[in-house]
Design a protein around this motif. Structure first.
Motif, mmCIF file in Angstrom:
data_model
loop_
_atom_site.group_PDB
_atom_site.id
_atom_site.type_symbol
_atom_site.label_atom_id
_atom_site.label_comp_id
_atom_site.label_asym_id
_atom_site.label_seq_id
_atom_site.Cartn_x
_atom_site.Cartn_y
_atom_site.Cartn_z
ATOM 1 N N UNK B 274 6.910 5.321 -2.406
ATOM 2 C CA UNK B 274 8.063 4.779 -1.723
ATOM 3 C C UNK B 274 9.332 5.580 -1.962
ATOM 4 N N UNK B 275 10.075 5.819 -0.880
ATOM 5 C CA UNK B 275 11.410 6.405 -1.010
ATOM 6 C C UNK B 275 12.320 5.663 -0.046
ATOM 7 N N UNK B 276 13.618 6.019 -0.076
ATOM 8 C CA UNK B 276 14.544 5.340 0.835
ATOM 9 C C UNK B 276 14.368 5.845 2.247
ATOM 10 N N UNK B 277 14.496 7.198 2.411
ATOM 11 C CA UNK B 277 14.439 7.734 3.772
ATOM 12 C C UNK B 277 13.437 8.881 3.806
ATOM 13 N N UNK B 278 13.231 9.405 4.981
ATOM 14 C CA UNK B 278 12.266 10.488 5.123
ATOM 15 C C UNK B 278 12.721 11.746 4.388
ATOM 16 N N UNK B 279 14.054 11.892 4.279
ATOM 17 C CA UNK B 279 14.606 13.052 3.569
ATOM 18 C C UNK B 279 14.213 13.070 2.101
ATOM 19 N N UNK B 280 13.931 11.887 1.544
ATOM 20 C CA UNK B 280 13.619 11.804 0.124
ATOM 21 C C UNK B 280 12.141 12.025 -0.171
ATOM 22 N N UNK B 281 11.345 12.206 0.879
ATOM 23 C CA UNK B 281 9.909 12.437 0.688
ATOM 24 C C UNK B 281 9.686 13.874 0.254
ATOM 25 N N UNK B 282 8.730 14.079 -0.620
ATOM 26 C CA UNK B 282 8.364 15.452 -0.991
ATOM 27 C C UNK B 282 6.876 15.486 -1.335
ATOM 28 N N UNK B 283 6.359 16.682 -1.479
ATOM 29 C CA UNK B 283 4.931 16.880 -1.750
ATOM 30 C C UNK B 283 4.063 16.346 -0.611
ATOM 31 N N UNK B 284 4.673 16.149 0.562
ATOM 32 C CA UNK B 284 3.943 15.496 1.638
ATOM 33 C C UNK B 284 2.742 16.341 2.081
ATOM 34 N N UNK B 285 2.999 17.659 2.275
ATOM 35 C CA UNK B 285 1.912 18.541 2.727
ATOM 36 C C UNK B 285 0.736 18.489 1.760
ATOM 37 N N UNK B 309 14.961 2.351 15.162
ATOM 38 C CA UNK B 309 14.708 3.318 16.227
ATOM 39 C C UNK B 309 14.261 4.680 15.698
ATOM 40 N N UNK B 310 14.001 4.786 14.427
ATOM 41 C CA UNK B 310 13.565 6.077 13.888
ATOM 42 C C UNK B 310 12.135 6.352 14.323
ATOM 43 N N UNK B 311 11.785 7.658 14.458
ATOM 44 C CA UNK B 311 10.426 7.983 14.900
ATOM 45 C C UNK B 311 9.382 7.830 13.787
ATOM 46 N N UNK B 312 9.772 7.380 12.606
ATOM 47 C CA UNK B 312 8.854 7.250 11.453
ATOM 48 C C UNK B 312 7.635 6.431 11.819
ATOM 49 N N UNK B 313 6.479 7.019 11.561
ATOM 50 C CA UNK B 313 5.224 6.393 11.955
ATOM 51 C C UNK B 313 4.609 5.524 10.856
ATOM 52 N N UNK B 314 5.003 5.843 9.603
ATOM 53 C CA UNK B 314 4.324 5.190 8.466
ATOM 54 C C UNK B 314 4.827 3.793 8.184
ATOM 55 N N UNK B 315 4.537 3.336 6.957
ATOM 56 C CA UNK B 315 4.899 1.995 6.532
ATOM 57 C C UNK B 315 6.403 1.867 6.353
ATOM 58 N N UNK B 316 6.888 0.653 6.510
ATOM 59 C CA UNK B 316 8.293 0.363 6.248
ATOM 60 C C UNK B 316 8.369 -0.733 5.203
ATOM 61 N N UNK B 317 9.363 -0.640 4.341
ATOM 62 C CA UNK B 317 9.530 -1.664 3.303
ATOM 63 C C UNK B 317 9.306 -1.091 1.919
ATOM 64 N N UNK B 318 9.301 -1.977 0.957
ATOM 65 C CA UNK B 318 9.172 -1.525 -0.433
ATOM 66 C C UNK B 318 7.704 -1.448 -0.847
ATOM 67 N N UNK B 319 7.446 -0.748 -1.975
ATOM 68 C CA UNK B 319 6.064 -0.624 -2.425
ATOM 69 C C UNK B 319 5.471 -1.985 -2.773
ATOM 70 N N UNK B 320 6.333 -2.899 -3.243
ATOM 71 C CA UNK B 320 5.815 -4.234 -3.581
ATOM 72 C C UNK B 320 5.278 -4.937 -2.337
ATOM 73 N N UNK B 321 5.938 -4.677 -1.177
ATOM 74 C CA UNK B 321 5.440 -5.279 0.066
ATOM 75 C C UNK B 321 4.040 -4.754 0.372
ATOM 76 N N UNK B 322 3.827 -3.453 0.070
ATOM 77 C CA UNK B 322 2.513 -2.863 0.348
ATOM 78 C C UNK B 322 1.437 -3.518 -0.508
#
Lengths: 197, 367
Positions: B274-285, B309-322
């Motif tokens: 979990x991160x806040x925004x897509x910019x905070x994601x890393x090691x994705x590849x 309205x973001x194009x983000x395809x993945x999950x939304x919310x906190x890790x606890x929600x997952x």
């Protein structure tokens, strides 16, 4: 007045002028170490050795160094420093060469540095104007006297712990002080029998 | 006037004579010569006798944990002294249980090396060392997280650690600090690589060490680090694994995943990152390619602050929600959680509600 026979002084220091039971010096380790006979014996033995040595040593320091230089008024600090250094030296030696003794004495040895009976003996030695041999006799006697008192009390305490049902408030130091008082009262009867100064 | 000076001189003289005497005594009486310490019946050390075991071992590069610095108050420095330790000292008894005393456990700060000793210490402690490292790579993974690679200069054999453990990195004194400072960082690299380690360092507002690493550290700088430490590491089992990470908490998780990939350990793994925004994601590849190479590994990224309205395809919310959503009740899982203390605590709460055995939950709180 004739000088006091060192042998007389030796016995006087043990019985009639017991440093603990008539002067009430060295009460702190006396109270804390008298719970068990074994530790009382260890503490007692250490006190005998250190008291005998430092009283004699301080006698030399006082009459050979301080008096000729007119510095008797510094005897407090000098005696304390001599006692501390001596205890440190003894501890090092015992630790190095007699490890078994070192472990059985444990922390009692360094604790003696602040045993006021040790310092008291050195001061009495000065006040009563003992010479070297008298100081040695007085030091050994006082040490043995102190040991006798702590062994007596620790035996009584051990017995009390097994048998007596004491009120909570009287346990430990309280009852020890009362018993010490009674013992001291008995020793008081001897006082004045032998001249010590 | 002369009387004053004479008094001072004489008294100082007496003190000096006694000090000299003790100094000589220390030199000659307290000289225990060279003593041998036999460790775990295999390693033999020769040390100068006379100091506490803790410090003798430290001088030889074996770091027994100690928080109080040898004062005999923290009781972290317990070791087994099999031979030559002498009787248990009164300073130790308050910290040793009857079983421990029976087992020859001692406080190494209280046991003095007086003669040859035989001791037993956990093998892991051998691995804790002080390392000289050189910065080899500095990379901005996100605007707030730097990935750094440190090559070990000394000692030659490099570092041996378990995937998930951390090191303490020390940075020199600089503008914002008055003395060298150190902080703990989890290693993200796999343990099969002994000569290099990778760390993810998040920028902490006003953080002395993180600011230094982000703004002052340069390639080829040399630093000191100690480790490995920590009991958060991969535990072998055949249960399924749930991994939960936020922010730089991904580091130990990456180490475990990279280790499992190298060793081809085929357990079912789910990673919630979990991160806040897509910019905070890393090691994705890398995580995506791991998904391909470890057939039973699923990578589930989630964003907690993403607009509708973001194009983000993945999950939304906190890790606890997952966890709430995807993890079945009373699932038989090993759970590894790593991230901020708040995140770890709320995950633990949710997992408890789900009835997942806390015996199999391992966590590392980054604070």
């Amino acid at each position: 007045m004739d000088p006091i026979n060192p042998l007389t002084l030796f016995f006087a220091a043990i019985f009639t002028n017991n440093i603990l039971l008539t002067n009430f010096l060295g009460l702190c380790p006396f109270l804390s170490m008298s719970g068990r006979k074994k530790s009382a014996l260890g503490m007692g033995a250490a006190v005998v050795f250190v008291m005998a040595s430092t009283t004699a040593l301080n006698n030399l320091v006082h009459y050979k160094v301080l008096v000729p230089l007119g510095l008797e008024h510094f005897r407090f600090i000098v005696f304390i420093v001599v006692i501390a250094a001596f205890v440190q030296l003894v501890e090092m030696t015992v630790e190095r060469f007699f490890p078994a003794l070192y472990f059985s004495l444990g922390i009692f040895l360094p604790l003696i540095t602040v045993n006021c009976a040790i310092f008291g003996a050195s001061l009495f030695m000065v006040i009563r104007k003992y010479d070297f041999v008298q100081s040695l006799a007085y030091g050994v006697g006082s040490g043995i006297g102190w040991m006798l008192a702590i062994i007596a009390i620790s035996s009584i305490r051990e017995k009390l712990q097994k048998t007596a049902k004491l009120p909570k408030g009287l346990e430990g130091p309280a009852i020890t002080l009362i018993i010490t008082g009674l013992l001291a009262l008995a020793f008081l009867a001897f006082s004045g029998m032998i001249r010590v100064q | 006037m002369t009387q004053f000076i004479v008094s001072i001189l004489i008294i100082s003289g007496i003190g000096a004579v006694l000090a000299l005497l003790l100094e000589f005594a220390d030199r000659f009486i307290a000289d225990y010569g060279e003593c041998q310490i036999m460790i775990n019946r295999e390693k033999e050390l020769k040390v100068q006798g006379g100091s506490p075991l803790l410090f003798s071992l430290q001088d030889e590069g074996i770091f027994i944990p100690s928080a109080c610095g040898g004062k005999g108050t923290c009781a972290y420095c317990k070791v087994k002294v099999l031979e030559g330790g002498g009787p248990v000292l009164p300073t130790e008894t308050p910290y040793l249980s009857a079983d421990e005393q029976e087992d020859n456990v001692r406080l190494s700060c209280q046991v003095k090396v007086r003669n040859d000793l035989a001791i037993e210490i956990p093998e892991d402690l051998f691995l804790i060392k002080e390392f000289k490292v050189r910065v080899e790579r500095l990379e901005d993974l996100t605007p707030y997280i730097k990935g750094i690679t440190l090559a070990i200069v000394e000692p030659e054999e490099g570092i041996t650690f378990k995937p998930g453990q951390y090191i303490q990195l020390e940075i020199p004194k600089y503008k914002l600090s008055s003395a060298p400072e150190f902080r703990a960082f989890s290693m993200a690299s796999f343990p099969e690589e002994h000569q290099k380690i990778e760390l993810y360092v998040g920028l902490v507002e006003k953080g002395i060490v993180s600011t230094y690493i982000h703004n002052y550290l340069k390639k080829r700088d040399e630093l000191v680090m100690r480790g490995p430490f920590g009991d958060f590491y991969y535990q072998e089992s055949d249960r399924g694994i749930l991994m939960i990470a936020t922010g730089t908490g991904l580091a130990p998780i990456m180490s475990i995943l990279r280790h499992m990939h190298r060793e081809q350990i085929q357990q079912k793994i789910t990673l919630f990152f979990g991160t806040r925004s897509e910019d905070d994601m890393y090691c994705v590849e890398e995580l995506k390619s791991l998904e391909k190479e470890l057939p039973r590994f699923t990578y589930v990224p989630t964003l907690s602050r993403v607009s509708d309205d973001s194009p983000w395809q993945g999950e939304r919310g906190r890790v606890t929600d997952l966890i709430e959503e995807h993890i079945p009740e009373a699932a038989d899982l090993d759970v590894y959680i790593c991230g901020s203390p708040e995140m770890v605590d709320s995950c633990l709460e949710v997992l408890e509600k789900k009835g997942i055995s806390e015996d199999n939950i391992y966590f590392d709180k980054f604070s």
